[in-house]
Motif scaffolding. Structure first.
Motif: not given
Length: 89
Positions: A75-76, A63-67
């Motif tokens: 965020a969605a 999730t950190a890389a995705l953010r």
């Protein structure tokens, strides 16, 4: 419940937690000894017992890389939850 009853319950809770911590530590020591004996083997049989120690592969979303890469998409899909944390200090 009176203050002295609460203190008694907290004292009992801490004593029980210490027992749980000690038991968990002993469990880990025993598991480590069995794993050391098993080496690279995935299965061990001893009488009626069967112990397995297998490699498991899991895929998880970073999730950190995705953010960082696409913050709008991240965020969605963020879900916020609320819980209560119980702590005795």
């Amino acid at each position: 419940m009176s203050i002295s009853e609460i203190e008694s319950k907290i004292r009992e809770l801490r004593q029980l937690q210490a027992l749980v911590d000690e038991a968990e530590s002993e469990m880990e020591t025993i598991k480590d000894a069995l794993k050391a004996h098993m080496g690279d083997s995935e299965e061990l049989r001893a009488g009626e017992y069967k112990v397995t120690w297998k490699t498991v592969t899991a895929s998880r979303l970073d999730t950190a890389a995705l953010r960082k890469a696409i913050p709008d998409v991240a965020a969605a899909f963020i879900r916020t939850t609320t819980t209560r944390r119980f702590c005795v200090a």
